[in-house]
Every structure is written in C-alpha cells, then in structure tokens.
Enzyme design. Structure first.
Site, PDB file in Angstrom:
ATOM      1  N   ARG A   1       8.454  24.553 -66.711  1.00 62.34           N
ATOM      2  CA  ARG A   1       7.605  24.106 -65.609  1.00 62.34           C
ATOM      3  C   ARG A   1       7.110  25.261 -64.740  1.00 62.34           C
ATOM      4  NH1 ARG A   1      10.603  20.238 -67.290  1.00 62.34           N
ATOM      5  NH2 ARG A   1      12.013  21.976 -67.501  1.00 62.34           N
ATOM      6  N   THR A   2       8.031  26.086 -64.251  1.00 65.25           N
ATOM      7  CA  THR A   2       7.659  27.114 -63.278  1.00 65.25           C
ATOM      8  C   THR A   2       6.698  28.124 -63.894  1.00 65.25           C
ATOM      9  OG1 THR A   2       9.893  26.814 -62.411  1.00 65.25           O
ATOM     10  CG2 THR A   2       8.651  28.679 -61.566  1.00 65.25           C
TER      11      THR A   2
ATOM     12  N   LYS B   1      16.066  46.736 -75.350  1.00 64.13           N
ATOM     13  CA  LYS B   1      16.437  48.105 -75.782  1.00 64.13           C
ATOM     14  C   LYS B   1      17.145  48.843 -74.657  1.00 64.13           C
ATOM     15  CE  LYS B   1      12.118  48.241 -78.399  1.00 64.13           C
ATOM     16  NZ  LYS B   1      10.758  48.780 -78.322  1.00 64.13           N
TER      17      LYS B   1
ATOM     18  N   ARG C   1      11.262  35.393 -62.247  1.00 61.90           N
ATOM     19  CA  ARG C   1      12.493  34.611 -62.380  1.00 61.90           C
ATOM     20  C   ARG C   1      13.544  35.518 -62.985  1.00 61.90           C
ATOM     21  NH1 ARG C   1      13.380  28.645 -64.644  1.00 61.90           N
ATOM     22  NH2 ARG C   1      12.521  28.295 -62.569  1.00 61.90           N
TER      23      ARG C   1
ATOM     24  N   HIS D   1      15.030  28.937 -55.043  1.00 63.35           N
ATOM     25  CA  HIS D   1      13.876  28.602 -55.887  1.00 63.35           C
ATOM     26  C   HIS D   1      12.826  28.043 -54.917  1.00 63.35           C
ATOM     27  CE1 HIS D   1      11.386  27.437 -59.119  1.00 63.35           C
ATOM     28  NE2 HIS D   1      12.207  26.708 -59.847  1.00 63.35           N
TER      29      HIS D   1
HETATM   30  N1   CP Z   1      12.223  23.112 -62.183  1.00 63.04           N
HETATM   31  C1   CP Z   1      12.245  24.263 -62.898  1.00 63.04           C
HETATM   32  O1   CP Z   1      12.443  25.356 -62.347  1.00 63.04           O
HETATM   33  O2   CP Z   1      12.035  24.092 -64.231  1.00 63.04           O
HETATM   34  P1   CP Z   1      11.923  25.302 -65.278  1.00 63.04           P
HETATM   35  O3   CP Z   1      13.298  25.916 -65.385  1.00 63.04           O
HETATM   36  O4   CP Z   1      11.466  24.683 -66.559  1.00 63.04           O
HETATM   37  O5   CP Z   1      10.945  26.293 -64.739  1.00 63.04           O
END
Ligand code: CP
Length: 307
Positions: free
Chosen positions: A59-60, A87, A109, A137
């Site tokens: 999603r993100t 590496k 992320r 998040h």
């Molecule tokens: N909600 C969320 O962060 O989903 P993903 O891990 O798929 O990005």
C-alpha cells in the site's frame, strides 16, 4: 496557516494540530483532483523523489508512487532486496549515491526505529518517513484521520479503539499522537503481553476485554498481528488470540450501536478480523487506501513548499 512547521515528515509527534489540519485540508482538494477524469496536476513538475524501501510494502509504496506521479514529479524507486545493500553498502552511502543523482525528496521505509531521523541529520534532502520499525508511520495515521473525518464529519470528541499488537505497531503510536492532537479519545485493547507498560503515560485508556472496548468506541482500528516482529510467543496460539481479540460479524452485530471498522492492512483474514467484517458496510478499509493517495499528495506538496 499555509505552511508546515517542519522541513521533514519524520513522525506525527513533531507535528502541531495546525500542521495536521493543514495536511487534511490540502488532501481534501487533492481528493477532488484524483476523482477527475484527468487525475494529474503539474505541482511538482521539477521535483525528483526517491522512494527507498528497505522493508516490504504494498500500500505505502504504491500509494506514494501514485501520489508523486499525480503531482508530475520525477520518481525513482529503490528496493533493498535487489540493490547493492545486499553487497554490504551502508544506508548513508546508499542514500548519498542516490542524492548525487540530484534527488530533492526521499521517502523511506526502514526496519530500524529512528532511521528517518538519522537520515534527516546527515542528508540534504526532505525526508518522509514511510514507516520505521515499531516507531512511527505518519502518513498512515494521517490517512486514518482523514478517513475518520470523512466518515464521521469530525474527529474532536470521537472515541477510537486500536485493537491488537500495540507493542510492535508503528501505526498505533502514530495514530495515538495524531488522534489526540485532533481532540479524540483513544483506547488500546489487546492481550497484556502486547500492550507496552508506557502506553498509559501517553494518556490512552487500556482495556483487555474486546466487547467492552467495542461498546465504548465510535471507531475500531483492528491491527495485524505482526508475527515477523515477534521473537518470542506473546500469546499461546493464534486460535486463542482470535477467540479473545478477533472481530467477527456475530460480535459486531451484537453491539448496541453501529461502529466504523478500520484496518491499516495487510489483513490476516480470519485472525484479527473475519472476511465478512472486513467486507461489510461498516468497514472503511478500502476508503483508507483510496485516501492514502490524496493524503500523500498533500504531504509531498506541502513539504516541497509549493504553497
Ligand atoms: N499499511 C501499510 O503500511 O501497508 P504496507 O506495509 O503494505 O505498505
């Protein structure tokens, strides 16, 4: 107010209520844009954005990429699993090499809490935290707040319960900061082992009985059990967890009022939530995903300083 008080988006903790309201209001306008036949605006035409994902995401990652493209930014994507990180290249070296290619903003992320803060101290680009370990998040909390506001009209005074694995959840922490700044009451519910002791110091209520929590709330945000972050067993079995903390249709229908159901995804269907609840008319799970694009467009636009 037309400008954010911060240069980066590292966490909700650093934002003011005015910042959050500005992002939500800006996202409102972008939601109109993405529902037009031509879903694109030229706002970030000369901006280059790198999406650095050192951890899995559906999603993100897609939502940021779509938001960037809807704003006409140039986009490069990096996934650690197919990169020179394998590496032995360090985070700073990886990012400096990407920045040498004249990147203006970095969406990252990373599995380590604090990775985005660390990067912001060493790198001359705008950093957006797309999830750092069990820390924050922020864009998930912003899209959750946007979705609650859209559904209920307001957030101030609303009661929101976050159910499940609070201990390992960056979504829980960012939601707590965001919802409280907007005037909501927040409760967490789950097994004692998955609720950190410090949580009461944040001013949230704690409940271990799911029915009581659901009777209290207007909105239930059902979190995924993060087995990949659990090095030890926090409950005897998934079956027992589901019996005590899983939301099924029978329980939902037996409540004295209709509550709103949320989930940040990915869903473990049949564990924290059954399919008939996830797909019910009380669920706004797909609205959350849709709103994620508008909210991320707002964050990118405001951080780029195009106001
Ligand atoms: N909600 C969320 O962060 O989903 P993903 O891990 O798929 O990005």
């Amino acid at each position: 107010m037309s400008k954010l008080s911060t240069k980066h988006l590292l966490g909700i903790k650093e934002l003011t209520a005015d910042d959050i309201n500005l992002i939500l209001a800006t996202a409102d306008s972008f939601k109109d844009v993405i529902n037009r036949p031509i879903k694109k605006v030229p706002s970030l035409r000369d901006i280059t954005i790198a999406n650095l994902f050192f951890e899995n995401s559906t999603r993100t990652k897609l939502s940021f990429e779509l938001a960037e493209k809807r704003l006409s930014a140039d986009v490069v994507n990096f996934s650690s699993s197919s990169s020179s990180v394998k590496k032995g290249e360090t985070l700073i070296d990886t990012v400096n090499n990407i920045l040498a290619m004249k990147v203006d903003m970095v969406v990252m992320r990373h599995p380590n809490p604090g990775a985005a803060v660390f990067l912001s101290k060493h790198i001359n680009a705008k950093i957006i935290n797309a999830g750092d370990g069990a820390h924050e998040h922020p864009t998930q909390a912003l899209l959750d707040a946007f979705s609650i506001k859209e559904k209920l009209g307001n957030i101030k005074g609303k009661k929101i319960v976050i159910v499940g694995d609070i201990l390992h959840s960056r979504v829980a922490l960012s939601n707590i900061f965001c919802l409280q700044k907007l005037g909501a009451e927040v409760m967490v519910c789950g097994p004692t082992t998955l609720i950190p002791k410090y949580i009461t110091s944040l001013g949230v209520k704690v409940e271990h009985n799911l029915r009581k929590a659901l009777e209290w709330c207007d909105v239930a945000n059902m979190l995924r059990i993060q087995l990949e972050r659990q090095e030890i067993k926090y409950f005897p079995s998934l079956r027992e967890y589901t019996m005590l903390f899983g939301l099924n249709k029978q329980l939902l229908d037996s409540l004295s009022k209709k509550i709103v159901i949320m989930h940040p995804g990915p869903i473990n269907r049949g564990v924290e939530i059954t399919s008939d609840v996830a797909d019910s008319d009380q669920s706004i799970i797909l609205e959350q995903v849709e709103n994620g694009v508008a909210v991320r467009m707002a964050v990118l636009f405001l951080l780029a300083g195009r106001v």
